[in-house]
Design a protein around this motif. Structure first.
Motif, PDB file in Angstrom:
ATOM      1  N   PRO A   1      -7.511   4.419   1.402  1.00  0.00           N
ATOM      2  CA  PRO A   1      -6.910   4.742   0.107  1.00  0.00           C
ATOM      3  C   PRO A   1      -5.502   5.304   0.278  1.00  0.00           C
ATOM      4  N   ARG A   2      -4.955   5.792  -0.792  1.00  0.00           N
ATOM      5  CA  ARG A   2      -3.656   6.464  -0.735  1.00  0.00           C
ATOM      6  C   ARG A   2      -3.787   7.775   0.025  1.00  0.00           C
ATOM      7  N   PRO A   3      -2.681   8.307   0.555  1.00  0.00           N
ATOM      8  CA  PRO A   3      -2.727   9.653   1.130  1.00  0.00           C
ATOM      9  C   PRO A   3      -3.248  10.637   0.087  1.00  0.00           C
ATOM     10  N   SER A   4      -3.930  11.678   0.545  1.00  0.00           N
ATOM     11  CA  SER A   4      -4.573  12.603  -0.388  1.00  0.00           C
ATOM     12  C   SER A   4      -4.020  14.010  -0.283  1.00  0.00           C
ATOM     13  N   ASN A   5      -2.695  14.133  -0.151  1.00  0.00           N
ATOM     14  CA  ASN A   5      -2.094  15.468  -0.182  1.00  0.00           C
ATOM     15  C   ASN A   5      -2.368  16.074  -1.551  1.00  0.00           C
TER      16      ASN A   5
ATOM     17  N   ASP B   1       2.747   3.294  -2.465  1.00  0.00           N
ATOM     18  CA  ASP B   1       1.451   3.961  -2.565  1.00  0.00           C
ATOM     19  C   ASP B   1       0.763   4.106  -1.210  1.00  0.00           C
ATOM     20  N   ALA B   2       1.287   3.445  -0.181  1.00  0.00           N
ATOM     21  CA  ALA B   2       0.718   3.601   1.157  1.00  0.00           C
ATOM     22  C   ALA B   2       1.181   4.890   1.826  1.00  0.00           C
TER      23      ALA B   2
ATOM     24  N   SER C   1      -2.458  -0.476  -4.629  1.00  0.00           N
ATOM     25  CA  SER C   1      -1.804  -1.690  -5.110  1.00  0.00           C
ATOM     26  C   SER C   1      -2.316  -2.898  -4.333  1.00  0.00           C
ATOM     27  N   PRO C   2      -2.272  -4.089  -4.931  1.00  0.00           N
ATOM     28  CA  PRO C   2      -2.638  -5.299  -4.181  1.00  0.00           C
ATOM     29  C   PRO C   2      -1.801  -5.456  -2.906  1.00  0.00           C
ATOM     30  N   ALA C   3      -0.552  -5.004  -2.950  1.00  0.00           N
ATOM     31  CA  ALA C   3       0.309  -5.107  -1.765  1.00  0.00           C
ATOM     32  C   ALA C   3      -0.235  -4.263  -0.620  1.00  0.00           C
ATOM     33  N   TYR C   4      -0.710  -3.051  -0.923  1.00  0.00           N
ATOM     34  CA  TYR C   4      -1.259  -2.190   0.130  1.00  0.00           C
ATOM     35  C   TYR C   4      -2.587  -2.742   0.640  1.00  0.00           C
TER      36      TYR C   4
END
Length: 220
Positions: free
Chosen positions: A87-91, A149-150, A163-166
């Motif tokens: 998933p995305r980073p979770s800071n 979003d990565a 995102s579909p790109a990630y």
């Protein structure tokens, strides 16, 4: 009993009756009605948008999860389990010891400005890690292919989607780690890409939990 005492008694009685009626209406009947309508018309949403696998609840489609390896001795931060889509980073603003799949407990952004040195370091480190983790012997991730979003957390810190790109960026690594073909994993991503609501609201997205549940089914 004088008139003042009688008036007081009447007021207390009226107040007690009003309290009883409002309690029944607002505290019993209204919640039951709302719950009944929700369960009848929107049971999936009413029950927390649960995602199930083999009949067991594995999470909610509204809250992100991490896919990490168990902590090694001396480690403070677990390494990502590269078998799965990440998933995305979770800071975020806090952590908990209850939901070990996703340790954030306080939803919110980190509120760093674009020129904040700590944020810049986070993004640079995250970008280097994304390139390193997702490159395979036959495929190297170009730096220009790493989407925002990565390397950045969402405003809530709990975003369940990427995102579909990630998702596409992770295809080669997921395929290699699970001994699948790139085409199989690309199809999985395509099948789980959700388009804009009504064709214009929001952005195309991929729910990571749903994608990983489907991946687990695919690898058997």
């Amino acid at each position: 009993m004088n008139s003042s005492a009688r008036n007081t008694a009447r007021l207390l009685g009226a107040g007690a009756r009003a309290l009883l009626v409002l309690t029944v209406l607002c505290g019993v009947l209204y919640p039951l009605a709302v719950t009944g309508v929700a369960q009848g018309l929107f049971p999936h949403r009413a029950n927390g948008s649960e995602v199930k696998e083999a009949g067991e609840v594995v999470g909610s489609s509204l809250i992100g999860q991490r896919y990490d390896l168990p902590l090694k001795k001396g480690q403070e931060t677990p390494e990502p389990d590269l078998k799965w889509f990440q998933p995305r980073p979770s800071n975020g603003l806090g952590s908990n010891s209850v939901n070990t799949q996703y340790k954030l407990i306080l939803s919110g952004a980190t509120n760093r400005s674009g020129d904040n040195e700590e944020l810049i370091k986070w993004v640079k480190d995250a970008k280097a890690a994304v390139i390193k983790d997702n490159s395979t012997p036959g495929y190297r991730v170009p730096a220009s292919a790493v989407p925002p979003d990565a390397v950045t957390s969402s405003g809530s810190g709990l975003d369940p989607d990427i995102s579909p790109a990630y998702a596409q960026l992770q295809v080669h690594r997921v395929a290699e780690r699970n001994q699948l073909s790139v085409q199989q994993v690309e199809k999985l991503v395509k099948d789980h890409t959700q388009q804009r609501v009504l064709g214009f609201v929001g952005e195309p997205r991929v729910n990571v939990l749903a994608l990983n549940v489907a991946l687990r089914e695919l690898i058997g």
